[in-house]
Scaffold this motif. Structure first.
Motif, PDB file in Angstrom:
ATOM      1  N   UNK A  68       0.826  -1.198   0.000  1.00 44.53           N
ATOM      2  CA  UNK A  68       0.000   0.000   0.000  1.00 44.53           C
ATOM      3  C   UNK A  68       0.865   1.255   0.000  1.00 44.53           C
ATOM      4  N   UNK A  69       1.997   1.216   0.697  1.00 47.86           N
ATOM      5  CA  UNK A  69       2.905   2.370   0.689  1.00 47.86           C
ATOM      6  C   UNK A  69       3.400   2.643  -0.731  1.00 47.86           C
ATOM      7  N   UNK A  70       3.771   1.596  -1.446  1.00 47.72           N
ATOM      8  CA  UNK A  70       4.223   1.746  -2.833  1.00 47.72           C
ATOM      9  C   UNK A  70       3.099   2.325  -3.702  1.00 47.72           C
ATOM     10  N   UNK A  71       1.906   1.810  -3.551  1.00 49.47           N
ATOM     11  CA  UNK A  71       0.746   2.304  -4.300  1.00 49.47           C
ATOM     12  C   UNK A  71       0.514   3.786  -4.023  1.00 49.47           C
ATOM     13  N   UNK A  72       0.672   4.192  -2.773  1.00 53.00           N
ATOM     14  CA  UNK A  72       0.401   5.579  -2.407  1.00 53.00           C
ATOM     15  C   UNK A  72       1.422   6.543  -2.999  1.00 53.00           C
ATOM     16  N   UNK A  73       2.607   6.056  -3.346  1.00 55.65           N
ATOM     17  CA  UNK A  73       3.570   6.915  -4.025  1.00 55.65           C
ATOM     18  C   UNK A  73       3.070   7.293  -5.417  1.00 55.65           C
ATOM     19  N   UNK A  74       2.408   6.366  -6.099  1.00 58.12           N
ATOM     20  CA  UNK A  74       1.788   6.700  -7.384  1.00 58.12           C
ATOM     21  C   UNK A  74       0.590   7.633  -7.151  1.00 58.12           C
ATOM     22  N   UNK A  75      -0.145   7.379  -6.072  1.00 60.97           N
ATOM     23  CA  UNK A  75      -1.268   8.270  -5.738  1.00 60.97           C
ATOM     24  C   UNK A  75      -0.779   9.698  -5.501  1.00 60.97           C
ATOM     25  N   UNK A  76       0.445   9.829  -5.011  1.00 57.49           N
ATOM     26  CA  UNK A  76       0.997  11.147  -4.702  1.00 57.49           C
ATOM     27  C   UNK A  76       1.687  11.791  -5.899  1.00 57.49           C
ATOM     28  N   UNK A  77       1.635  11.125  -7.056  1.00 60.59           N
ATOM     29  CA  UNK A  77       2.131  11.762  -8.264  1.00 60.59           C
ATOM     30  C   UNK A  77       3.282  11.075  -8.963  1.00 60.59           C
ATOM     31  N   UNK A  78       3.873  10.030  -8.347  1.00 59.24           N
ATOM     32  CA  UNK A  78       4.953   9.328  -9.050  1.00 59.24           C
ATOM     33  C   UNK A  78       4.389   8.617 -10.277  1.00 59.24           C
ATOM     34  N   UNK A  79       5.098   8.676 -11.369  1.00 56.71           N
ATOM     35  CA  UNK A  79       4.643   8.041 -12.602  1.00 56.71           C
ATOM     36  C   UNK A  79       4.521   6.533 -12.413  1.00 56.71           C
ATOM     37  N   UNK A  80       3.476   5.960 -12.968  1.00 55.25           N
ATOM     38  CA  UNK A  80       3.246   4.525 -12.852  1.00 55.25           C
ATOM     39  C   UNK A  80       4.429   3.743 -13.406  1.00 55.25           C
ATOM     40  N   UNK A  81       4.950   4.151 -14.545  1.00 55.24           N
ATOM     41  CA  UNK A  81       6.073   3.421 -15.132  1.00 55.24           C
ATOM     42  C   UNK A  81       7.269   3.419 -14.194  1.00 55.24           C
ATOM     43  N   UNK A  82       7.544   4.570 -13.577  1.00 56.80           N
ATOM     44  CA  UNK A  82       8.677   4.660 -12.657  1.00 56.80           C
ATOM     45  C   UNK A  82       8.474   3.750 -11.452  1.00 56.80           C
ATOM     46  N   UNK A  83       7.283   3.786 -10.867  1.00 60.87           N
ATOM     47  CA  UNK A  83       6.995   2.937  -9.716  1.00 60.87           C
ATOM     48  C   UNK A  83       7.080   1.463 -10.052  1.00 60.87           C
ATOM     49  N   UNK A  84       6.598   1.113 -11.237  1.00 58.46           N
ATOM     50  CA  UNK A  84       6.642  -0.285 -11.666  1.00 58.46           C
ATOM     51  C   UNK A  84       8.071  -0.770 -11.849  1.00 58.46           C
ATOM     52  N   UNK A  85       8.902   0.033 -12.507  1.00 56.99           N
ATOM     53  CA  UNK A  85      10.281  -0.388 -12.770  1.00 56.99           C
ATOM     54  C   UNK A  85      11.081  -0.535 -11.484  1.00 56.99           C
ATOM     55  N   UNK A  86      10.778   0.297 -10.487  1.00 56.49           N
ATOM     56  CA  UNK A  86      11.451   0.166  -9.194  1.00 56.49           C
ATOM     57  C   UNK A  86      11.210  -1.236  -8.614  1.00 56.49           C
ATOM     58  N   UNK A  87       9.945  -1.660  -8.625  1.00 55.32           N
ATOM     59  CA  UNK A  87       9.625  -2.973  -8.042  1.00 55.32           C
ATOM     60  C   UNK A  87      10.156  -4.119  -8.889  1.00 55.32           C
TER      61      UNK A  87
END
Length: 201
Positions: A42-61
């Motif tokens: 949920x913390x990771x999801x909330x980073x996208x909710x706060x404006x981080x690009x989905x692609x960036x968040x996905x590549x991190x994981x």
């Protein structure tokens, strides 16, 4: 005197649950729970909710958990499958409040700007709001008090004249700290009762 009502969206008006998707991928709820607690948290999801690009968040994981690449990419690649529809009881309450013409009604939601277009197209009731403030658009999310203040300032809402409804108790506490009366959402039936007790419905 309450003249403004502020709704959260996810799991108040819209059934959003990653289990809807991951039950098609994993064999058991235990596996899903482990995945959501350790990988797509949920913390990771909330980073996208706060404006981080989905692609960036996905590549991190994917970099951290390459063995789960397909499951990680499914999170946003099949995101629409996490939606279970509108929560009918709450939508009916919303309609009654709207039809009464007594209130300005806003939404304050933690939601990725990139995925919010999907429910906006699917659910007519999202167009009943006087305005919707989306965390992904603003670069802020609940429970940050600046996010609440942004709505109050933008629409000239006085905290003491507003009621906030959210299913996350963390967000309720933050609103109360700002002087906004709040209802912790647990079910449409309970919400209906509490609004009645406040003579708002």
């Amino acid at each position: 005197m309450i003249n403004t009502i502020i709704f959260d969206l996810g799991n108040v008006l819209i059934d959003w649950n990653p289990y809807h998707l991951y039950r098609k991928i994993f064999d058991s709820d235990t596996e899903i729970q482990h995945f959501l607690e350790t990988v797509c948290t949920m913390h990771w999801n909330e980073e996208q909710d706060a404006g981080r690009a989905i692609q960036a968040g996905t590549e991190i994981l994917v970099g951290q958990f390459p063995e789960h690449e397909a499951n990680i990419r499914a999170y946003y690649g099949r995101w629409d499958e996490m939606l279970g529809g509108g929560i009918e009881g709450t939508v009916n309450i919303f309609k009654k409040l709207k039809d009464s013409s007594r209130y300005k009604i806003y939404a304050l939601t933690n939601w990725s700007a990139e995925t919010f277009q999907i429910p906006l197209k699917q659910y007519d009731f999202l167009h009943w709001f006087d305005a919707i403030v989306v965390s992904g658009d603003e670069g802020l999310r609940k429970p940050d008090p600046r996010f609440y203040q942004l709505l109050l300032d933008r629409y000239e809402v006085k905290p003491e004249e507003a009621l906030f409804i959210d299913d996350n108790y963390r967000n309720i506490l933050a609103a109360r700290e700002m002087g906004i009366q709040s209802i912790h959402f647990t079910s449409p039936e309970d919400l209906n009762t509490q609004l009645g007790q406040l003579n708002l419905l």
